[in-house]
Design an enzyme around this catalytic site. Structure first.
Site, short mmCIF file in Angstrom:
data_model
loop_
_atom_site.label_atom_id
_atom_site.label_comp_id
_atom_site.label_asym_id
_atom_site.label_seq_id
_atom_site.Cartn_x
_atom_site.Cartn_y
_atom_site.Cartn_z
N ASP A 45 0.77 -1.15 0.02
CA ASP A 45 -0.07 -0.10 0.06
C ASP A 45 1.09 1.12 -0.08
OD1 ASP A 45 -2.53 1.42 0.14
OD2 ASP A 45 -2.02 1.75 2.35
N ASP A 80 -2.15 -0.59 5.73
CA ASP A 80 -2.48 -0.22 7.00
C ASP A 80 -4.17 -0.14 7.42
OD1 ASP A 80 -2.59 2.04 5.41
OD2 ASP A 80 -1.92 3.31 6.84
N ASP A 132 -7.15 -2.83 3.21
CA ASP A 132 -6.08 -3.63 2.78
C ASP A 132 -6.11 -5.19 3.59
OD1 ASP A 132 -4.45 -1.90 1.45
OD2 ASP A 132 -4.04 -0.79 3.70
#
Length: 908
Positions: free
Chosen positions: A336, A640, A644
Site C-alpha cells: 500500500d 495499514d 487492505d
C-alpha cells in the site's frame, strides 16, 4: 419496501442517484421514519451489526496437531509395540509424539480476530431524526431509510447517501487509501465511480473531521462497505507457507519410503531368512524409528521461534510462526502507498514564486528541512515572495502543530498542517504569528467559494488580508504578483504553466495571495475577495515517500524481489511516489476500474508486467494478490487500512503497520511492523532467508543421522546379524542427542551474500540433488563407523550389550563432529572461525557429552536402554569412528571448492 425492490438500485449504486431519488425509493421524508416503520424494517433487515466469526475450540486445535503423517507412523508403531508388550519402546514413541503435539498447539497462535477489529470500527451511537424529532440511538438499531445527522468528531454509523452538507470532510484513508480527508457534497456521480470518488456518500466506520451533514441510511450491517470487507475476510482461507508445503511433501515421501522399506524388510526377513514374525517386527520397528526424523517438527518450531525473537528486536512482530521463513522465499512485495511507503503526513515539497522555484527538504510533520534552488540551500528572508507566502500559509490556517513525546502531530486539516510545518522550517511559528500578527476576522473554507481568508494586523498595526485556496480561484482574485523586485502585473500564462508542471509531478496544488488593506465594511466578507490581491506562490504538497523506504526498495530489487504499489489514491500521485521509490519507472499505471474488467488470464499478465496500481478497492487488491499467486509467486502484502485487510489475509505473508495501522489490518496480518518503516520489511526478509538456510542446515545434519541408523538396521537384517540398535536406543539418539545438537544450527548468523541471491523458486524441492548425495555419503560413513565397530567388538568376544553401547556412542560422536561440518555447507570449518564463531554449537556439544556419558555409565540408564559402561580404550575407538565422518566430509568440501562447483551448487 422489500429486498427485491432494492436489488436494481443496489446493482446500480446509491452514489449514482440524487438525494431526492434515494428518499423516494426508501420512502423517507424530512421527518425521517416513524417508530413503527423503523421497528418493522429492523425486523426485515436485521441489526446494524456484523456477524461474529466461527471459532475452532481448543480441543479441535489440539487434535489437529496430530494430523501429520510422520506422527501417524509413530503412533502406529507405538500401538503395535504395546500389543507385543514392549512397554519401554511404546513409552519413548508416545513421548516423542506428545512433545511435538504440545509445541505445535502452543505455537499455533491466538484465534483470528481481524473480524472483531472490523466490528469494533462500527459507531456505537447515531443521531437520527424519527417522527420529526432528533434523538440519539444505539447504532445497531439503524435501518435503511433512517435520516442520520453527522457532525465533526462523529464516526459514520452506516452507509449514507448525503442529502445536505455543510463543509463536510471525512477521513476515509482506512477504507480508500486517500491521504487527505475527502470533501463531500450531494451531487450524484457516475455508476462506475471508484469508492474514493463517490463524494455524495459517507461510509460506515469512517470519521468526520469537519463540518455537518444529513444523510439517508442506504445500507446497514453486512450490506455496508465494511460488511463486504468483513465477508471477504471470512471467505479467505489463510494460505499454507512454502516451507510447510515443502515439509508436508517431504514428510509424505519420507513416510511412504519408510513404510515401503519396512514392509519389504519384514517380508524378506520372515520369508527369506525365516525369522520369527514377532522378532522381525521389532527389527522393522527399529528401522522405522531410525528413519523417522522425530525431532524435525520440534526443531522447526524452535528455529522459527528464534527467528521471531530476532525480528522482534528489529521492530518486526510476527503473529504467525511460519511467516518467519515465508519472508525468506518472497518473490513479490505488494505495498500500500499511504502510511507504508509514505509517511501519511502531508508535506510541502515546492513553493513556486514569480521567477523562482523553491524545493523544501524533509518529510512528514517534523519541522526539519532546508529551502533550496537547484540543490543550492537558500535563506528564506532573502526572497520576499517566498517569505510572505510562508507567512500567509501559517496565518491563514486553523490547524495546530504540536510536539508530544518527541513526535510532531497536526490537529486539524493535514494540508494546513503541512503549511505550518513549512513555516517552522523557515523559522516562522504559528505562536509567533498569533502574537505579532493577531487575527481580526476569518472566512472559513467553503466548497462553493474554494478559498479561506483571514484578516490580520502586522506589528506596525497595518491591516492585511491573506487568502489560500484552489489556484484557479485565487488567480481570478489577483491583479498583481510579487516578484523579487516588487509587485508586477499578473502573468496568468506563467502561473498556469507552472501549475500544470507541478501537478504532473503528482503534487496537490494550493495558491497563496495577500492584500494590504482592511475589510471594506468592518467584518471580513466575500466582497473583500472580489479583486485587488497580489499572487504570492503556488504550493506543491504531497504525502512523500519515506526516505528509508527508498533504500529498502532498492535492497529488495537487489535481492531479486519485485516491489509493486497498490493504492486507493489517484494515479498521478501514485506514479509520482513510485518514481521516487524506483517502482514502475517508465511504465504506465493501471486503475482499479481497468482491473475490474479484466479476466483472470489478462490480470495475471498485467500483474506481472506493471508495478503501480491506483484507485484500487479491496476487491482489486485481493484479485491482484491472487493473480500473482496463480502465476507461482510468493507474495507479501503490506498495508495499514481496513481496505487492505482481505489482501493481507490472502497473501503468503501479510504485513501491517503498527503505529498508524487499523486493528483490522493488524489482526489480518501475519506480521506487524512496529515502526511503520518499510525498511524493516527488507530486514525481515534477510532474517527469513537466514532462517531457511538454518533449517536446511539442520535437515542436512539430521537426515544422515537417521540414514546411518537405518542402514545399520537394514544391513543387520540382510546379513542375519544381531540387531546393533534397539528401537529405544534409536529414539534416544534422535530425540535427545540429535535434537540437542541440531538446535545449535538455529543460531547461525545470516551469511554475507544472503540478500544478493535471487529468491528460491517457490516449487523448489527441500533437498537438491547435491544434498541427497551429501546425506547418502554421510549416512554411509556413519553406518560404516557404527556397524564396523559393532561387528569388530562382537568378533573380539565383547557382549552384545557393550557392542550396542559402542555403536550408539559412535553414532552420537559422529554427530558431534558432523555438527561442526554442518555450520557451512561448502566452506571449511578447519579454522578458528569455523570451530568457535557459533558458541551455541560448542555449548550443544558440551551439553551432549554428559548426556551420553550418563547413557553409558549411569545405572538407571542401563535398566532402560540395556547400555553398559565402556573402558577408555573402547571410548578411543568411538572417537575414531566419529573422526572418520569429520575428516571425509571436510575432504569432500575441499574437492568441491577446488573444482569450482561450490558457487553453482549453492544456488541450485
Amino acid at each position: 419496501m422489500s429486498e427485491r425492490h432494492l436489488d436494481p438500485v443496489l446493482s446500480a449504486g446509491w452514489h449514482a442517484l440524487s438525494g431526492d431519488e434515494v428518499g423516494q425509493i426508501l420512502q423517507t421524508g424530512p421527518d425521517g421514519l416513524s417508530d413503527d416503520e423503523a421497528l418493522r424494517r429492523l425486523g426485515q433487515y436485521g441489526s446494524n451489526r456484523l456477524a461474529p466469526p466461527a471459532r475452532r475450540g481448543p480441543l479441535a486445535r489440539l487434535l489437529m496437531q496430530f494430523h501429520n503423517i510422520l506422527l501417524y507412523v509413530m503412533l502406529g508403531a507405538a500401538i503395535i509395540t504395546a500389543a507385543l508388550g514392549h512397554w519401554i519402546d511404546t513409552g519413548v514413541l508416545l513421548v516423542a509424539v506428545l512433545i511435538n503435539v504440545i509445541i505445535g498447539f502452543i505455537q499455533e497462535g491466538k484465534a483470528e480476530t481481524a473480524l472483531d477489529a472490523i466490528r469494533a470500527m462500527l459507531s456505537p451511537h447515531a443521531t437520527v431524526i424519527r417522527a420529526g424529532h432528533r434523538r440519539e440511538i444505539d447504532a445497531a438499531g439503524l435501518v435503511p431509510g433512517d435520516l442520520v445527522f453527522l457532525s465533526s468528531g462523529d464516526r459514520v454509523p452506516a452507509d449514507l447517501r448525503l442529502v445536505s452538507v455543510r463543509e463536510l470532510r471525512i477521513e476515509e484513508a482506512a477504507l480508500t487509501g486517500e491521504s487527505l480527508p475527502i470533501e463531500k457534497g450531494t451531487e450524484p456521480v457516475g455508476v462506475d465511480a471508484a469508492l474514493g470518488d463517490r463524494y455524495g456518500m459517507a461510509y460506515s466506520g469512517t470519521f468526520v473531521v469537519y463540518g455537518q451533514a444529513m444523510g439517508i441510511v442506504v445500507a446497514t450491517g453486512s450490506k455496508t462497505e465494511l460488511g463486504r470487507i468483513n465477508q471477504m475476510l471470512a471467505d479467505i482461507r489463510r494460505m499454507s507457507t512454502p516451507l510447510l508445503r515443502q515439509i508436508d511433501e517431504f514428510g509424505r515421501v519420507l513416510a511412504l519410503t519408510i513404510i515401503g522399506l519396512s514392509a519389504a524388510t519384514f517380508v524378506l526377513g520372515t520369508l527369506w531368512r525365516d525369522h520369527a514374525p514377532a522378532e522381525m517386527f521389532m527389527m522393522v520397528v527399529a528401522l522405522a524409528a531410525s528413519a523417522i526424523p522425530e525431532g524435525l517438527p520440534a526443531i522447526m518450531t524452535v528455529t522459527l521461534a528464534l527467528g521471531v525473537q530476532r525480528m522482534a528486536r528489529r521492530k518486526a512482530i510476527v503473529r504467525h510462526l511460519p511467516a518467519v521463513e515465508t519472508l525468506g522465499s518472497v518473490t513479490v512485495i505488494c505495498s500500500d502507498k499511504t502510511g507504508t511507503l509514505t509517511c501519511n503526513e502531508m508535506t510541502v515539497q515546492r513553493f513556486v514564486c514569480a521567477g523562482h522555484v523553491f524545493d523544501v527538504g524533509g518529510v512528514g510533520y517534523a519541522p526539519a528541512g532546508d529551502f533550496s534552488i537547484d540543490d543550492r540551500i537558500v535563506e528564506v528572508e532573502h526572497y520576499p515572495a517566498l517569505s510572505l507566502a510562508i507567512r500567509a500559509g501559517v496565518l491563514c490556517s486553523d490547524a495546530r502543530l504540536r510536539e508530544e513525546d518527541g513526535l510532531w502531530r497536526v490537529e486539524g486539516d493535514p494540508t494546513e498542517g503541512a503549511l505550518l510545518v513549512a513555516g517552522r522550517k523557515a523559522g516562522f511559528s504559528q505562536h509567533a504569528g498569533d502574537t505579532a500578527w493577531p487575527r481580526t476576522d476569518a472566512i472559513p473554507f467553503e466548497s462553493q467559494h474554494r478559498f479561506m481568508a483571514t484578516s490580520h494586523l502586522d506589528p506596525d498595526g497595518d491591516p492585511w488580508i491573506f487568502v489560500k485556496g484552489a489556484p484557479e480561484r485565487i488567480l481570478d482574485m489577483c491583479e498583481f504578483q510579487l516578484n523579487h523586485d516588487g509587485e508586477r502585473p499578473l502573468d496568468i500564462d506563467y502561473w498556469r504553466r507552472m501549475a500544470t508542471d507541478t501537478a504532473a509531478q503528482g503534487l496537490r496544488l494550493l495558491a497563496l495571495a495577500c492584500k494590504r488593506s482592511a475589510p471594506v465594511a468592518g467584518p471580513l466578507s466575500f466582497a473583500d475577495a472580489e479583486h485587488g490581491y497580489v499572487f504570492l506562490a503556488l504550493v506543491g504538497i504531497i504525502d512523500p515517500a519515506r526516505e528509508e523506504a527508498i533504500d529498502a526498495v532498492g535492497e529488495c530489487h537487489r535481492a531479486g524481489i519485485r516491489v509493486k504499489m497498490i493504492t486507493g489514491d489517484h494515479g498521478e500521485t501514485a506514479r509520482a511516489i513510485g518514481a521516487q521509490l524506483a517502482i514502475g519507472v517508465g511504465k504506465p499505471f493501471i486503475t482499479g476500474a481497468e482491473v475490474a474488467v479484466m479476466d483472470d488470464a489478462a490480470l495475471r499478465r498485467v500483474a506481472m508486467e506493471l508495478d503501480v496500481f491506483a484507485r484500487a478497492s479491496p476487491e482489486h487488491k485481493l484479485r491482484l494478490v491472487k493473480a500473482l499467486q496463480d502465476d507461482g509467486q510468493v507474495v507479501a502484502m503490506t498495508g495499514d487500512g481496513v481496505n487492505d485487510a482481505p489482501a493481507l489475509k490472502r497473501a503468503d505473508v501479510g504485513v501491517a503497520m503498527g503505529l498508524k495501522g487499523t486493528e483490522a489490518a493488524k489482526e489480518a496480518a501475519d506480521m506487524v511492523i512496529a515502526d511503520d518503516n518499510f525498511a524493516t520489511i527488507a530486514t525481515a526478509v534477510r532474517e527469513g532467508r537466514a532462517v531457511y538456510d538454518n533449517l536446511k542446515k539442520f535437515i542436512l545434519f539430521m537426515l544422515p543421522t537417521n540414514g546411518g541408523e537405518a542402514l545399520v538396521v537394514i544391513a543387520a537384517i540382510l546379513f542375519e546379524l544381531a540387531l546393533p540398535l534397539t528401537p529405544a536406543q534409536v529414539l534416544w539418539i534422535n530425540m535427545v542427542t540429535s535434537s540437542t545438537l541440531g538446535l545449535a544450527l538455529a543460531f547461525e548468523p545470516a551469511e554475507g551474500d544472503v540478500m544478493n541471491r535471487h529468491p528460491r523458486p517457490p516449487g523448489e524441492a527441500l533437498l537438491s540433488g547435491f544434498f541427497i548425495w551429501r546425506v547418502l555419503m554421510v549416512s554411509v560413513l556413519m553406518m560404516t563407523g557404527a556397524l564396523g565397530l559393532f561387528l569388530w567388538e562382537l568378533d573380539m568376544g565383547t557382549s552384545v550389550e557393550t557392542a550396542r553401547t559402542m555403536a550408539v556412542d559412535a553414532v552420537v560422536m559422529a554427530e558431534m563432529f558432523y555438527l561442526l561440518n554442518s555450520r557451512f555447507i561448502f566452506a571449511p570449518v578447519t579454522n578458528w572461525k569455523g570451530l568457535t564463531s557459533n558458541r551455541h554449537v560448542l555449548l550443544a556439544i558440551t551439553a551432549c557429552i554428559p548426556l551420553q556419558i550418563a547413557y553409558t555409565h549411569a545405572d538407571f540408564m542401563h535398566g532402560i536402554f540395556n547400555s553398559t559402561a565402556l573402558t577408555p580404550m573402547e571410548w578411543s575407538k568411538v572417537v575414531a569412528a566419529g573422526l572418520l565422518v569429520f575428516v571425509v566430509a571436510e575432504l569432500e568440501k575441499f574437492f568441491i571448492r577446488r573444482s569450482g562447483l561450490a558457487a553453482r551448487l549453492s544456488h541450485a
